[in-house]
Design a protein around this motif. Structure first.
Motif, PDB file in Angstrom:
ATOM      1  N   CYS A 124      -8.072  16.911  -7.869  1.00 18.74           N
ATOM      2  CA  CYS A 124      -7.129  17.163  -6.636  1.00 18.74           C
ATOM      3  C   CYS A 124      -5.657  17.809  -7.217  1.00 18.74           C
ATOM      4  O   CYS A 124      -5.177  18.615  -6.630  1.00 18.74           O
ATOM      5  CB  CYS A 124      -6.758  15.805  -5.967  1.00 18.74           C
ATOM      6  SG  CYS A 124      -8.029  15.028  -5.045  1.00 18.74           S
ATOM      7  N   ILE A 125      -5.408  17.565  -8.463  1.00 17.12           N
ATOM      8  CA  ILE A 125      -4.448  18.404  -9.234  1.00 17.12           C
ATOM      9  C   ILE A 125      -4.857  19.729  -9.502  1.00 17.12           C
ATOM     10  O   ILE A 125      -4.175  21.120  -9.278  1.00 17.12           O
ATOM     11  CB  ILE A 125      -3.757  17.586 -10.543  1.00 17.12           C
ATOM     12  CG1 ILE A 125      -3.131  16.360 -10.054  1.00 17.12           C
ATOM     13  CG2 ILE A 125      -2.803  18.607 -11.045  1.00 17.12           C
ATOM     14  CD1 ILE A 125      -3.026  15.651 -11.331  1.00 17.12           C
ATOM     15  N   VAL A 126      -5.833  20.081 -10.130  1.00 17.42           N
ATOM     16  CA  VAL A 126      -6.447  21.248 -10.402  1.00 17.42           C
ATOM     17  C   VAL A 126      -6.776  22.112  -9.181  1.00 17.42           C
ATOM     18  O   VAL A 126      -6.444  23.218  -9.123  1.00 17.42           O
ATOM     19  CB  VAL A 126      -7.632  21.381 -11.051  1.00 17.42           C
ATOM     20  CG1 VAL A 126      -8.315  22.581 -11.463  1.00 17.42           C
ATOM     21  CG2 VAL A 126      -7.465  20.513 -12.492  1.00 17.42           C
ATOM     22  N   ILE A 130      -8.657  20.928  -2.085  1.00 17.27           N
ATOM     23  CA  ILE A 130      -9.951  20.315  -1.899  1.00 17.27           C
ATOM     24  C   ILE A 130      -9.885  19.203  -0.701  1.00 17.27           C
ATOM     25  O   ILE A 130      -8.888  18.346  -0.681  1.00 17.27           O
ATOM     26  CB  ILE A 130     -10.244  19.859  -3.399  1.00 17.27           C
ATOM     27  CG1 ILE A 130     -11.938  19.698  -3.023  1.00 17.27           C
ATOM     28  CG2 ILE A 130      -9.725  18.690  -3.920  1.00 17.27           C
ATOM     29  CD1 ILE A 130     -12.416  19.255  -4.590  1.00 17.27           C
ATOM     30  N   VAL A 131     -10.783  18.905  -0.208  1.00 16.20           N
ATOM     31  CA  VAL A 131     -10.722  17.852   0.841  1.00 16.20           C
ATOM     32  C   VAL A 131     -11.693  16.878   0.507  1.00 16.20           C
ATOM     33  O   VAL A 131     -11.400  15.609   0.893  1.00 16.20           O
ATOM     34  CB  VAL A 131     -10.936  18.712   2.280  1.00 16.20           C
ATOM     35  CG1 VAL A 131     -11.362  17.490   3.369  1.00 16.20           C
ATOM     36  CG2 VAL A 131     -10.079  19.641   2.631  1.00 16.20           C
ATOM     37  N   GLY A 132     -12.812  17.143   0.072  1.00 15.17           N
ATOM     38  CA  GLY A 132     -13.987  16.078  -0.212  1.00 15.17           C
ATOM     39  C   GLY A 132     -13.428  15.005  -1.055  1.00 15.17           C
ATOM     40  O   GLY A 132     -13.492  13.806  -0.858  1.00 15.17           O
ATOM     41  N   LEU A 137     -11.119   9.534  -2.121  1.00  9.98           N
ATOM     42  CA  LEU A 137     -10.010   8.657  -2.554  1.00  9.98           C
ATOM     43  C   LEU A 137      -9.497   7.818  -1.413  1.00  9.98           C
ATOM     44  O   LEU A 137      -9.036   6.468  -1.704  1.00  9.98           O
ATOM     45  CB  LEU A 137      -8.914   9.592  -3.430  1.00  9.98           C
ATOM     46  CG  LEU A 137      -9.522  10.067  -4.763  1.00  9.98           C
ATOM     47  CD1 LEU A 137      -8.366  10.935  -5.125  1.00  9.98           C
ATOM     48  CD2 LEU A 137      -9.766   9.224  -5.796  1.00  9.98           C
ATOM     49  N   LEU A 138      -9.103   8.500  -0.176  1.00  8.98           N
ATOM     50  CA  LEU A 138      -8.648   7.788   0.746  1.00  8.98           C
ATOM     51  C   LEU A 138      -9.529   6.556   1.346  1.00  8.98           C
ATOM     52  O   LEU A 138      -8.782   5.477   1.335  1.00  8.98           O
ATOM     53  CB  LEU A 138      -8.177   8.598   1.814  1.00  8.98           C
ATOM     54  CG  LEU A 138      -7.755   8.217   3.247  1.00  8.98           C
ATOM     55  CD1 LEU A 138      -6.272   7.508   3.019  1.00  8.98           C
ATOM     56  CD2 LEU A 138      -7.694   9.229   4.199  1.00  8.98           C
ATOM     57  N   ALA A 207      -3.292  10.504   3.040  1.00  6.40           N
ATOM     58  CA  ALA A 207      -3.403  10.595   4.550  1.00  6.40           C
ATOM     59  C   ALA A 207      -2.402  12.102   4.542  1.00  6.40           C
ATOM     60  O   ALA A 207      -2.895  12.624   5.490  1.00  6.40           O
ATOM     61  CB  ALA A 207      -3.087   9.686   5.059  1.00  6.40           C
ATOM     62  N   ALA A 208      -1.328  11.989   3.992  1.00  5.20           N
ATOM     63  CA  ALA A 208      -0.421  13.018   4.201  1.00  5.20           C
ATOM     64  C   ALA A 208      -0.852  14.301   3.601  1.00  5.20           C
ATOM     65  O   ALA A 208      -0.687  15.388   4.313  1.00  5.20           O
ATOM     66  CB  ALA A 208       0.930  12.825   3.678  1.00  5.20           C
ATOM     67  N   ALA A 209      -1.718  14.400   2.613  1.00 10.37           N
ATOM     68  CA  ALA A 209      -2.229  15.711   2.058  1.00 10.37           C
ATOM     69  C   ALA A 209      -3.393  16.041   3.063  1.00 10.37           C
ATOM     70  O   ALA A 209      -3.264  17.499   3.230  1.00 10.37           O
ATOM     71  CB  ALA A 209      -2.619  15.413   0.756  1.00 10.37           C
ATOM     72  N   LEU A 210      -4.024  15.253   3.437  1.00  8.13           N
ATOM     73  CA  LEU A 210      -5.166  15.617   4.513  1.00  8.13           C
ATOM     74  C   LEU A 210      -4.866  16.316   5.815  1.00  8.13           C
ATOM     75  O   LEU A 210      -5.360  16.999   6.082  1.00  8.13           O
ATOM     76  CB  LEU A 210      -6.059  14.508   4.388  1.00  8.13           C
ATOM     77  CG  LEU A 210      -6.969  14.018   3.336  1.00  8.13           C
ATOM     78  CD1 LEU A 210      -7.807  12.806   3.602  1.00  8.13           C
ATOM     79  CD2 LEU A 210      -8.053  15.165   2.987  1.00  8.13           C
TER      80      LEU A 210
END
Length: 213
Positions: A124-126, A130-132, A137-138, A207-210
């Motif tokens: 998720c950093i690189v 990305i959503v999947g 993780l959520l 949740a905020a990132a998604l």
């Protein structure tokens, strides 16, 4: 010459544009217009999402430390009183209480999951958009939060009874005799609740990132 010098000084890159002449039939493509590109204007490649991923990784390491410490302290907690008889030896151990055994298993499972989740957090950093991986993780962070909260809450109830007892049910206050056993299990419960707080923050960040995708 003056226009070219001013263009170089302003930082613009001149892009050659070829004008397409209309054909004899009158049908020709319109001329292509290209806007000048300035040096240093690079579109953001991740922005705040990459920052969220870095915070996520740091918090996961902290949660691993908290759950590992809680499980290790609980699993090594045992105390023998100095006085005993032929038939009875006064001993208190975590495995004498099924709730403490559940506490140990719950924190160990959460710790193992958090270790496994580290590569996904790095992904998720690189790749901040990305959503999947973030969705996985959520989901699993929420399950780990529920498991850790359940085990910590159940253990906290037993620790409260051990400290204060319950006269209505003739439950004695064990901590009056086992003065080393109770502080260790209390510290383990505090460490587990610290991990619960970190997991709550992780769920909110994911949740905020998604939501902003």
């Amino acid at each position: 010459m003056e226009s070219s010098r001013s263009g170089k000084e302003s930082g613009d890159i001149a892009i050659p544009v070829r004008e397409v002449k209309p054909s004899k039939s009158g049908k020709g493509a319109p001329p292509v217009v290209a806007a000048p590109i300035r040096h240093g204007q690079v579109p953001p490649a991740g922005g705040w999402k990459r920052g969220v991923g870095i915070i996520d990784l740091i918090l996961r390491v902290c949660a691993i430390t908290a759950t590992l410490a809680a499980a290790a302290v609980m699993g090594t907690t045992s105390q023998n009183l100095p006085f005993f008889t032929r038939l009875f030896q006064f001993q208190a151990s975590y495995d004498d209480f099924p709730t403490f055994t559940f506490f140990l298993a719950g924190n160990a499972i959460t710790c193992a999951y958090l270790v496994i989740s580290l590569p996904f957090s790095i992904v998720c950093i690189v790749r901040p958009y990305i959503v999947g991986a973030r969705m996985l993780l959520l989901i699993f962070d929420t399950l780990a939060l529920a498991l850790t909260m359940a085990s910590a809450s159940a253990a906290a109830a037993i620790v409260y009874l051990a400290h204060n007892g319950n006269p209505n049910t003739n439950w004695p206050a064990l901590c009056q005799q086992f003065n080393e056993f109770c502080p260790r299990v209390s510290g383990a419960v505090v460490g587990s609740f610290l991990a619960v707080a970190i997991l709550v923050v992780l769920v909110v960040l994911s949740a905020a990132a998604l939501r902003r995708n």
